[in-house]
Design an enzyme around this catalytic site. Structure first.
Site, PDB file in Angstrom:
ATOM      1  CG  HIS A 121       2.677  61.699  46.641  1.00  0.00           C
ATOM      2  ND1 HIS A 121       2.430  62.420  45.607  1.00  0.00           N
ATOM      3  CD2 HIS A 121       1.350  61.826  47.419  1.00  0.00           C
ATOM      4  CE1 HIS A 121       1.539  63.151  45.632  1.00  0.00           C
ATOM      5  NE2 HIS A 121       0.852  62.953  46.889  1.00  0.00           N
ATOM      6  CD  GLU A 127      -1.616  58.371  48.048  1.00  0.00           C
ATOM      7  OE1 GLU A 127      -2.447  59.005  47.923  1.00  0.00           O
ATOM      8  OE2 GLU A 127      -0.385  58.726  48.901  1.00  0.00           O
ATOM      9  CG  HIS A 128      -1.779  60.463  43.323  1.00  0.00           C
ATOM     10  ND1 HIS A 128      -2.338  61.659  42.928  1.00  0.00           N
ATOM     11  CD2 HIS A 128      -1.256  61.013  44.676  1.00  0.00           C
ATOM     12  CE1 HIS A 128      -2.173  62.869  43.896  1.00  0.00           C
ATOM     13  NE2 HIS A 128      -1.456  62.342  45.005  1.00  0.00           N
ATOM     14  CD  GLU A 174      -0.824  66.115  46.045  1.00  0.00           C
ATOM     15  OE1 GLU A 174      -0.517  65.739  47.205  1.00  0.00           O
ATOM     16  OE2 GLU A 174      -1.617  65.454  45.166  1.00  0.00           O
TER      17      GLU A 174
END
Length: 432
Positions: free
Chosen positions: A67, A70-71, A142
């Site tokens: 993840h 991905e960012h 987040e």
């Protein structure tokens, strides 16, 4: 470029495996104003132990790194790639799941330029120590935001109840602590291992000419160099068939409790029954627990659920589970009632009329989803990564017999593969 026509769907799919291993699939739909593209890698949050490309020993990486990667791919040394898409009127996004990471856009114009941007930004990583440290703060926020969401906590709490050791139980984003260990070198190691074209799929659906688009993609890929590729060695811990915990309760500041029930399946590998079982499990949950289902009505009439009740099936290459439930003012009663209903399946036999109704409903759902470019693309990527053709879903559905479904009912649920997770108001909130 190979061409396949699906008579039942009246669709033509073009496909080609490029010299670098990239699998490209094109679905022209010239009646559409929009084009949707998705560029996905067979790499998700569960891929924590593997042998890096051109190395020979297993390594373990921090939770949440897929993840995090991905960012970071959207951020380049001189710009944010989102702006490149926005300037051309395109809407871009990305997601990381348990088993894959995908980058996507939709647009009605400048399709070729947007396709090149999609390919280029995913295939040109830029990570610096400074930008990685900055991202840790953003992702930590987040994570904290999701930690405050009862639905999210209930979902992962249920998965945590089901699994003893499998990394599917770990939040896709990791934790605030685990992401602190991620380094620039970790990101490059994961990137070069899993983002090789031979481990990726590009799928486009919408308004374009197939041959022109394939030529553009080929030219783009021919101008880039990639290391030789061999299959990726991944390692997962052994996972018992039984659930890790039969019940857990989490206190949170909620006004209405939540109760979820998880059904764990002992899926060790993919076989030819995979797609059939995927369809059957979803059809059965829909039959019993959609708003017209007998079990749903039973729960509703007893005032155990409200309109937020839902269910879902997750079936991947090495795990499978279903989760159902929702809001309730009587979490213990709902848990007992749902477990009782599920265990009744062993004594249930569907009639031919019920079976045919289930198949007709599922056929309609599949056809409706295929009218959506986004749904078609994402489902195609999902099944292709598993070795199946999404456009053969209807033939697979037609081959299912009532004996298949009734046999599945007899073996799906037992006393050791069902778990309950509840989110209840904190005592302070209750007393206050």
């Amino acid at each position: 470029m190979n061409k396949q026509y699906y008579e039942q769907l009246k669709e033509t799919l073009y496909e080609e495996k490029l010299a670098n291993g990239l699998q490209v699939y094109l679905l022209p739909k010239n009646e559409m104003a929009k084009t949707f593209a998705i560029f996905a890698t067979d790499y998700g949050s569960i891929d924590q132990s593997f042998i890096p490309i051109q190395q020979d020993a297993y390594i373990n990486v921090p939770d949440g790194i897929a993840h995090f990667l991905e960012h970071k791919l959207f951020e380049k040394e001189d710009r944010d790639v989102f702006q490149d898409f926005t300037k051309r009127g395109a809407s871009a996004n990305a997601f990381t799941s348990f088993t894959k990471t995908a980058y996507l856009f939709s647009a009605t114009e400048s399709i070729e330029s947007n396709v090149e941007t999609l390919l280029d930004f995913v295939q040109e990583p830029y990570f610096s120590d400074q930008s990685v440290e900055k991202e840790k703060g953003i992702i930590a926020q987040e994570i904290r935001m999701y930690d405050d969401q009862p639905d999210w906590r209930a979902f992962f709490g249920t998965i945590g109840n089901m699994y003893h050791a499998h990394p599917v139980q770990i939040d896709i984003a990791g934790t605030v602590d685990t992401i602190q260990a991620i380094t620039k070198n970790d990101l490059y190691t994961c990137y070069h291992t899993f983002y090789h074209p031979a481990n990726m799929i590009l799928f486009l659906a919408g308004n374009f000419e197939a041959e022109e688009m394939m030529d553009l993609i080929k030219k783009n890929q021919q101008e880039k160099e990639f290391a030789p590729f061999k299959s990726i060695e991944r390692s997962l811990p052994e996972e018992p068939a039984t659930v890790a915990s039969q019940k857990e309760v989490l206190e949170m500041p909620v006004s209405v409790p939540k109760c979820l029930v998880g059904i764990k399946e002992n899926l060790q590998s993919i076989d030819q029954e995979f797609m059939k079982h995927d369809l059957i499990s979803d059809m059965l949950l829909d039959h019993f627990y959609s708003k017209s289902g007998a079990f749903y009505q039973e729960l509703y009439e007893k005032d155990l659920i409200d309109d937020h009740f839902s269910f879902e099936v997750n079936r991947e290459k090495n795990f499978a589970f279903s989760i159902l439930g929702g809001n309730t003012t009587k979490p213990d009663q709902l848990a007992d009632q749902m477990k009782d209903q599920l265990l009744r399946w062993k004594k249930t036999t569907l009639t031919t009329e019920e079976f045919e109704r289930m198949k007709r409903k599922k056929t309609g759902e599949i056809l409706r989803s295929m009218n959506s470019l986004e749904a078609t693309a994402q489902q195609f990527i999902h099944y292709k990564t598993l070795g199946f053709d999404y456009f053969n879903m209807l033939p697979a559905l037609n081959q299912i017999t009532i004996e298949d479904v009734n046999d599945y009912l007899q073996h799906w649920v037992n006393d050791t593969n069902v778990t309950v997770f509840q989110v209840v108001p904190t005592k302070a909130a209750t007393n206050g």
